[in-house]
Design a protein around this motif. Structure first.
Motif, PDB file in Angstrom:
ATOM      1  N   GLY A   1       1.004  -1.220   0.070  1.00 25.92           N
ATOM      2  CA  GLY A   1      -0.050   0.069  -0.049  1.00 25.92           C
ATOM      3  C   GLY A   1       0.731   1.115   0.017  1.00 25.92           C
ATOM      4  O   GLY A   1       2.018   1.136   0.405  1.00 25.92           O
TER       5      GLY A   1
ATOM      6  N   ASN B   1      -0.231  16.598  -2.000  1.00 25.72           N
ATOM      7  CA  ASN B   1      -1.627  15.448  -2.378  1.00 25.72           C
ATOM      8  C   ASN B   1      -2.475  16.068  -3.344  1.00 25.72           C
ATOM      9  O   ASN B   1      -3.347  16.542  -2.833  1.00 25.72           O
ATOM     10  CB  ASN B   1      -2.059  14.943  -0.756  1.00 25.72           C
TER      11      ASN B   1
ATOM     12  N   ASP C   1       2.239  12.608  -2.877  1.00 27.02           N
ATOM     13  CA  ASP C   1       1.245  11.292  -3.003  1.00 27.02           C
ATOM     14  C   ASP C   1       0.265  11.596  -3.971  1.00 27.02           C
ATOM     15  O   ASP C   1      -0.731  12.393  -4.028  1.00 27.02           O
ATOM     16  CB  ASP C   1       0.353  11.277  -1.493  1.00 27.02           C
TER      17      ASP C   1
ATOM     18  N   TYR D   1      -4.566   9.496  -6.440  1.00 27.61           N
ATOM     19  CA  TYR D   1      -5.879   9.562  -7.208  1.00 27.61           C
ATOM     20  C   TYR D   1      -5.578  10.274  -8.521  1.00 27.61           C
ATOM     21  O   TYR D   1      -6.218  11.013  -9.032  1.00 27.61           O
ATOM     22  CB  TYR D   1      -6.594  10.732  -6.131  1.00 27.61           C
TER      23      TYR D   1
ATOM     24  N   SER E   1      -0.279   4.139  -5.657  1.00 30.78           N
ATOM     25  CA  SER E   1      -1.080   2.592  -4.961  1.00 30.78           C
ATOM     26  C   SER E   1      -2.052   2.489  -6.328  1.00 30.78           C
ATOM     27  O   SER E   1      -2.441   3.079  -7.117  1.00 30.78           O
ATOM     28  CB  SER E   1      -1.900   3.397  -3.930  1.00 30.78           C
TER      29      SER E   1
ATOM     30  N   ARG F   1      -3.420  -4.543  -0.813  1.00 35.41           N
ATOM     31  CA  ARG F   1      -2.395  -3.604  -0.248  1.00 35.41           C
ATOM     32  C   ARG F   1      -0.942  -3.573  -1.361  1.00 35.41           C
ATOM     33  O   ARG F   1      -0.134  -4.009  -0.859  1.00 35.41           O
ATOM     34  CB  ARG F   1      -2.034  -4.355   0.893  1.00 35.41           C
TER      35      ARG F   1
END
Ligand SMILES: Cc1ncc(COP(=O)(O)O)c(C=O)c1O
Length: 385
Positions: free
Chosen positions: A96, A166, A198, A201, A229, A240
């Motif tokens: 993850g 993010n 990060d 999305y 991810s 994960r």
């Protein structure tokens, strides 16, 4: 006897996980709590996992990750953003995205180092900074939930080690433009600060908004660790499967740490994803989910804004809307969330979970509710209000 270690007393339990388990025990609940897609994992990916297991890819693999999988990941970045990562030395696969953030912080933070976090942000960041002995320095947001760059400048000290970015954002759905992000990159590069970007999305941006891969901006590459991810991308949070991409120099020490925590991420999942991620089905799945989320976003934003006292900006990305409930009859977002759960059987998360000065907000995830369920939530809120 109290065995609870003192070092963990500073770490608050996850309010979202608590809500998640409370909601599981109650009938008729509609949950806009947890940030996970309700969409089924694509069949081709499930088949690929079955094949990997039956073809006996069940052994340990290399610490940074399976070779073919790392090659498939770097191919993505080359094709999507024109950035060349070394599949041999620039990729790390973990359990993850959360585990990649953990190992990066544990590797690089020394006690007293400062980490710049946007308020509000994904609730795992502040907890992980504290776990790694770091000090959180909050960056305020502007009206549209971008990072306030001028105020952030004033927060930089010789102890600043990381700045977290993010976008698209959890919890606000904000997406910053390339020009705005360039100003942040310049700040980080000039002050020798690592950027932890990060981008879990990345595929969920709506209307004309485009995802910007931070490391593709000028000098950012040399200072950036990108976390990503497959939890959201292919609707497999339970597998994960997350990863990081960065420069070999940044990655080398992280890998040394990684070896002693997980040795390697789950092998069959990596083989399955390597075989699936560049297929036609994978591309169509991403397109389908994005369209579905865009429809849900419009339904929830229009619905929330039709409720007296609730104000909600239209998120540009991710699958959350962050609504201001200050003018409802409830005293704040926490009170709103409690009443929503007790009186309307709806789970939303109070803004206070995401950082300081978020009392007036609630976060609602539209990742795991259908359009009719969203309409039902709006009706239930209108009834209790
Ligand atoms: C911003 C952000 N980063 C990382 C994660 C976690 O991703 P993973 O399931 O890969 O650990 C989440 C999950 O909600 C998230 O919202």
């Amino acid at each position: 006897m109290n065995f609870f270690p003192e070092k963990l007393e500073k770490i608050e339990p996850s309010g979202i996980r608590e809500l998640f388990s409370k909601a599981k025990g109650k009938a008729n609940v509609i949950s806009l709590g947890i940030g996970a897609p309700d969409i089924n994992t694509p069949d081709g990916l499930k088949e690929a996992l079955k094949d990997a297991v039956f073809n006996n890819f069940n052994n340990y693999d290399l610490t940074p990750g399976n070779k073919e999988f790392r090659e498939a990941i770097t191919r993505n970045y080359k094709e999507d953003y024109g950035v060349d990562y070394s599949s041999e030395e620039g990729v790390i696969v973990g359990c993850g995205g959360v585990q990649i953030i953990y190992v990066a912080l544990q590797t690089y933070l020394t006690p007293g180092d400062e980490v710049l976090l946007q308020a509000p942000c994904f609730l795992t960041y502040p907890r992980q900074v504290v776990l790694a002995g770091g000090k959180i320095v909050w960056m305020p947001s502007t009206e549209d939930f971008s990072i306030d760059i001028e105020k952030t400048k004033e927060s930089i000290t010789d102890k600043t080690k990381f700045i977290f970015l993010n976008f698209p954002s959890n919890p606000t759905g904000a997406v910053m433009t390339r020009e705005e992000l360039k100003a942040i990159v310049d700040l980080a590069v000039d002050n020798d600060i690592f950027i932890l970007s990060d981008e879990v999305y990345e595929y969920y941006t709506y209307d004309d908004n485009k995802h910007v891969h931070i490391a593709s901006i000028d000098d950012a590459y040399e200072k950036t660790i990108t976390v990503n991810s497959f939890s959201k991308t292919f609707a497999i949070p339970g597998w994960r499967m997350g990863f990081g991409v960065t420069t070999p120099d940044i990655l080398r020490p992280i890998l040394r740490y990684h070896t002693y925590i997980i040795a390697n991420a789950t092998t069959p999942m990596q083989i399955a994803l390597a075989n699936f991620m560049h297929t036609k089905e994978a591309k169509e799945f991403k397109k389908y989910v994005k369209n579905e989320f865009q429809t849900r976003r419009n339904t929830i934003v229009d619905g929330f804004n039709s409720i007296d006292g609730v104000k909600c900006k239209r998120p540009k990305g991710s699958f959350y809307c962050y609504a201001n409930v200050e003018e409802t009859k409830y005293s704040d977002g926490k009170d709103f969330s409690e009443r929503a759960f007790e009186d309307a059987d709806v789970v939303v998360v109070p803004g206070t979970e995401f950082g300081p000065n978020q009392d007036n907000y609630i976060r609602a995830s539209f990742g795991s509710v259908s359009v009719p369920q969203i309409e039902e939530v709006v009706d239930r809120f209108k009834n209790i209000l």
